[in-house]
Design a protein around this motif. Sequence first.
Motif, PDB file in Angstrom:
ATOM      1  N   VAL A  10      31.911  35.181  22.818  1.00 33.55           N
ATOM      2  CA  VAL A  10      31.344  33.917  23.305  1.00 33.55           C
ATOM      3  C   VAL A  10      32.072  33.449  24.560  1.00 33.55           C
ATOM      4  CG1 VAL A  10      31.072  31.465  22.754  1.00 33.55           C
ATOM      5  CG2 VAL A  10      30.434  33.191  21.074  1.00 33.55           C
ATOM      6  N   ILE A  11      33.395  33.539  24.545  1.00 32.50           N
ATOM      7  CA  ILE A  11      34.171  33.106  25.713  1.00 32.50           C
ATOM      8  C   ILE A  11      33.870  33.983  26.920  1.00 32.50           C
ATOM      9  CG2 ILE A  11      36.523  32.925  26.635  1.00 32.50           C
ATOM     10  CD1 ILE A  11      37.391  32.010  23.832  1.00 32.50           C
ATOM     11  N   SER A  12      33.795  35.295  26.701  1.00 28.38           N
ATOM     12  CA  SER A  12      33.503  36.182  27.826  1.00 28.38           C
ATOM     13  C   SER A  12      32.072  35.996  28.323  1.00 28.38           C
ATOM     14  CB  SER A  12      33.762  37.640  27.443  1.00 28.38           C
ATOM     15  OG  SER A  12      32.881  38.060  26.432  1.00 28.38           O
ATOM     16  N   SER A  13      31.146  35.655  27.442  1.00 27.91           N
ATOM     17  CA  SER A  13      29.773  35.377  27.876  1.00 27.91           C
ATOM     18  C   SER A  13      29.708  34.148  28.771  1.00 27.91           C
ATOM     19  CB  SER A  13      28.861  35.174  26.665  1.00 27.91           C
ATOM     20  OG  SER A  13      28.805  36.309  25.870  1.00 27.91           O
ATOM     21  N   ILE A  14      30.430  33.111  28.394  1.00 25.91           N
ATOM     22  CA  ILE A  14      30.454  31.888  29.207  1.00 25.91           C
ATOM     23  C   ILE A  14      31.121  32.165  30.552  1.00 25.91           C
ATOM     24  CG2 ILE A  14      31.421  29.554  29.340  1.00 25.91           C
ATOM     25  CD1 ILE A  14      31.023  29.411  26.277  1.00 25.91           C
ATOM     26  N   LEU A  15      32.237  32.899  30.532  1.00 25.96           N
ATOM     27  CA  LEU A  15      32.921  33.232  31.784  1.00 25.96           C
ATOM     28  C   LEU A  15      32.061  34.110  32.682  1.00 25.96           C
ATOM     29  CD1 LEU A  15      36.598  33.860  30.639  1.00 25.96           C
ATOM     30  CD2 LEU A  15      35.722  31.975  32.020  1.00 25.96           C
ATOM     31  N   THR A  17      28.815  34.157  32.845  1.00 24.41           N
ATOM     32  CA  THR A  17      27.788  33.295  33.435  1.00 24.41           C
ATOM     33  C   THR A  17      28.363  32.505  34.602  1.00 24.41           C
ATOM     34  OG1 THR A  17      26.722  33.111  31.276  1.00 24.41           O
ATOM     35  CG2 THR A  17      26.117  31.489  32.941  1.00 24.41           C
ATOM     36  N   LEU A  18      29.543  31.938  34.415  1.00 18.98           N
ATOM     37  CA  LEU A  18      30.164  31.150  35.487  1.00 18.98           C
ATOM     38  C   LEU A  18      30.514  32.013  36.691  1.00 18.98           C
ATOM     39  CD1 LEU A  18      32.503  28.804  33.432  1.00 18.98           C
ATOM     40  CD2 LEU A  18      30.389  28.204  34.600  1.00 18.98           C
ATOM     41  N   THR A  56      34.901  39.282  37.615  1.00 16.93           N
ATOM     42  CA  THR A  56      33.580  39.486  37.034  1.00 16.93           C
ATOM     43  C   THR A  56      33.485  40.850  36.365  1.00 16.93           C
ATOM     44  OG1 THR A  56      32.645  38.100  38.783  1.00 16.93           O
ATOM     45  CG2 THR A  56      31.109  39.432  37.520  1.00 16.93           C
ATOM     46  N   THR A  59      35.649  40.804  33.164  1.00 12.64           N
ATOM     47  CA  THR A  59      34.995  40.031  32.114  1.00 12.64           C
ATOM     48  C   THR A  59      33.798  40.790  31.548  1.00 12.64           C
ATOM     49  OG1 THR A  59      35.657  38.015  33.269  1.00 12.64           O
ATOM     50  CG2 THR A  59      34.003  37.779  31.556  1.00 12.64           C
ATOM     51  N   TRP A  63      33.296  42.003  27.701  1.00 15.10           N
ATOM     52  CA  TRP A  63      32.051  41.665  27.018  1.00 15.10           C
ATOM     53  C   TRP A  63      31.430  42.902  26.376  1.00 15.10           C
ATOM     54  CZ3 TRP A  63      26.740  42.490  28.378  1.00 15.10           C
ATOM     55  CH2 TRP A  63      25.843  41.668  27.715  1.00 15.10           C
TER      56      TRP A  63
END
Length: 78
Positions: A10-15, A17-18, A56, A59, A63
């Motif tokens: 979840v954390i890597s998915s949010i990162l 995206t950012l 990127t 990350t 992921w």
Amino acid sequence: MVLALQIVLVISSILMTLFVLLHRGKGGGLSSLFGGGVQSNLSGSTVVEKNLDRFTIFTGLVWIVCIIALNMVQAYAV
């Protein structure tokens, strides 16, 4: 272990995206539609862009590893 992998996913998915949204648009897509094409020549440093690319990619690798590990845990769970 599964919970830790899910949290990292979840954390890597949010990162991810950012980080993808922080990238400068290179083509004539939506970024240039709202005026991003004019500002793209004036802003950004090559060092910052290279570091953003590295973050990127790292990350994205984290992921992918989390997804594969969660799949392996699910497949071999008894």
